[in-house]
Design a protein around this motif. Structure first.
Motif, short mmCIF file in Angstrom:
data_model
loop_
_atom_site.label_atom_id
_atom_site.label_comp_id
_atom_site.label_asym_id
_atom_site.label_seq_id
_atom_site.Cartn_x
_atom_site.Cartn_y
_atom_site.Cartn_z
N LYS A 178 25.76 28.45 65.62
CA LYS A 178 27.11 28.35 65.06
C LYS A 178 27.05 27.88 63.43
N GLU A 179 26.21 26.60 63.43
CA GLU A 179 26.06 25.91 62.32
C GLU A 179 25.40 26.76 61.17
N VAL A 180 24.39 27.61 61.63
CA VAL A 180 23.60 28.54 60.76
C VAL A 180 24.60 29.68 60.49
N GLU A 181 25.40 30.00 61.31
CA GLU A 181 26.45 31.10 60.81
C GLU A 181 27.28 30.58 59.89
N LYS A 182 27.82 29.37 59.92
CA LYS A 182 28.79 28.64 59.03
C LYS A 182 27.91 28.62 57.64
N ARG A 183 26.70 27.89 57.67
CA ARG A 183 25.91 27.93 56.46
C ARG A 183 25.80 29.28 55.62
N GLN A 184 25.69 30.24 56.47
CA GLN A 184 25.41 31.55 55.80
C GLN A 184 26.92 32.18 55.27
N SER A 185 27.79 31.91 56.13
CA SER A 185 29.14 32.48 55.42
C SER A 185 29.55 31.51 54.14
N GLN A 186 29.25 30.34 54.06
CA GLN A 186 29.33 29.55 52.93
C GLN A 186 28.47 30.04 51.67
N PHE A 187 27.16 30.38 51.97
CA PHE A 187 26.45 30.87 51.01
C PHE A 187 26.81 32.29 50.50
N ILE A 188 27.52 33.23 51.41
CA ILE A 188 28.11 34.36 50.91
C ILE A 188 29.24 34.06 50.01
N LYS A 189 30.11 33.23 50.39
CA LYS A 189 31.16 32.91 49.64
C LYS A 189 30.74 32.30 48.19
N GLU A 190 29.82 31.66 47.91
CA GLU A 190 29.12 31.07 46.92
C GLU A 190 28.66 32.07 45.96
N MET A 191 28.01 32.94 46.53
CA MET A 191 27.41 34.24 45.92
C MET A 191 28.45 34.99 45.40
N GLU A 192 29.37 35.31 46.25
CA GLU A 192 30.56 36.20 45.82
C GLU A 192 31.42 35.62 44.56
N GLN A 193 31.61 34.47 44.59
CA GLN A 193 32.26 33.59 43.65
C GLN A 193 31.35 33.69 42.45
N THR A 194 30.04 33.36 42.63
CA THR A 194 29.21 33.58 41.28
C THR A 194 29.08 34.92 40.65
N VAL A 195 29.07 35.79 41.48
CA VAL A 195 28.92 37.38 41.13
C VAL A 195 30.32 37.70 40.44
N SER A 196 31.52 37.14 41.20
CA SER A 196 32.65 37.37 40.38
C SER A 196 32.88 36.73 39.06
N ALA A 197 32.48 35.72 39.09
CA ALA A 197 32.32 34.93 37.83
C ALA A 197 31.60 35.66 36.52
N TYR A 198 30.53 35.87 37.00
CA TYR A 198 29.63 36.91 36.10
C TYR A 198 30.29 37.93 35.68
N LEU A 199 30.75 38.89 36.76
CA LEU A 199 31.46 40.14 36.10
C LEU A 199 32.66 39.71 35.25
N VAL A 200 33.32 38.82 35.50
CA VAL A 200 34.29 38.38 34.65
C VAL A 200 34.12 38.17 33.04
N GLU A 201 33.11 37.28 33.21
CA GLU A 201 32.37 37.11 31.79
C GLU A 201 31.87 38.22 31.07
N TRP A 202 31.26 39.05 31.81
CA TRP A 202 30.74 40.32 31.45
C TRP A 202 31.78 41.19 30.90
N LYS A 203 33.05 41.19 31.60
CA LYS A 203 34.10 42.10 31.10
C LYS A 203 34.83 41.43 29.83
N GLU A 204 34.87 40.26 29.66
CA GLU A 204 35.49 39.73 28.40
C GLU A 204 34.42 39.84 27.33
N GLU A 205 33.05 39.66 27.47
CA GLU A 205 32.36 40.16 26.38
C GLU A 205 32.49 41.48 25.95
N ASN A 206 32.36 42.57 26.77
CA ASN A 206 32.77 43.85 26.68
C ASN A 206 33.81 44.11 25.98
N GLU A 207 35.08 43.37 26.30
CA GLU A 207 36.16 43.68 25.71
C GLU A 207 36.19 43.08 24.43
#
Length: 161
Positions: free
Chosen positions: A31-60
């Motif tokens: 369960k602990e490993v599962e929790k860390r994995q889900s936290q890692f996935i959330k961080e990656m999603e936030q990082t990628v979404s932030a990168y995409l937002v920055e990319w979108k602003e740059e394109n605009e």
């Protein structure tokens, strides 16, 4: 005879209790490993979404600059065609002819600049890591390398793995 059966019964109960405790510990680790994995996935999603937002602003921003250049007005108030656009003093045109003419000059100047540079990290990752070792912040690294802050963060996060 009953004493022997009681001893066997206590031994089996102790063994089953020991096995239950081991299984519970293993389940809690999973369960602990599962929790860390889900936290890692959330961080990656936030990082990628932030990168995409920055990319979108740059394109605009790029599209806004491009549309301003394409919609420039001449003295009559009519919109100029891209082929009619001529660079004014200190301006760049976006024509393919200009890009082709400048291509060789840029390649020559970058080769010349690389020869005259001090030996430094060849790739972006090495440059980022070197600047981080020197104690620079992510913002400073991004400014020095003329990259986005999110891009540098992503580079460092992927490098940590």
């Amino acid at each position: 005879m009953t004493a022997f059966l009681f001893i066997i019964s206590f031994a089996l109960h102790a063994l089953s209790l020991f096995i239950i405790i081991l299984l519970y510990l293993q389940l809690s680790r999973i369960k602990e490993v599962e929790k860390r994995q889900s936290q890692f996935i959330k961080e990656m999603e936030q990082t990628v979404s932030a990168y995409l937002v920055e990319w979108k602003e740059e394109n605009e921003r790029f599209l806004n600059v491009l549309s301003k250049k394409m919609n420039r007005r001449n003295d009559d108030g009519e919109a100029k065609r891209p082929s009619e656009m001529r660079p004014q003093k200190g301006e760049w045109t976006l024509s393919l002819d200009h890009v082709e003419k400048m291509k060789d000059k840029v390649e020559i100047s970058t080769v010349y600049a690389k020869k005259n540079e001090q030996p430094s990290a060849s790739s972006l990752v090495e440059q980022v890591l070197q600047l981080q070792k020197e104690g620079k912040t992510i913002e400073e690294i991004a400014k020095l390398l003329k990259k986005g802050k999110t891009e540098i963060e992503l580079l460092l996060k992927f490098r940590q793995m």
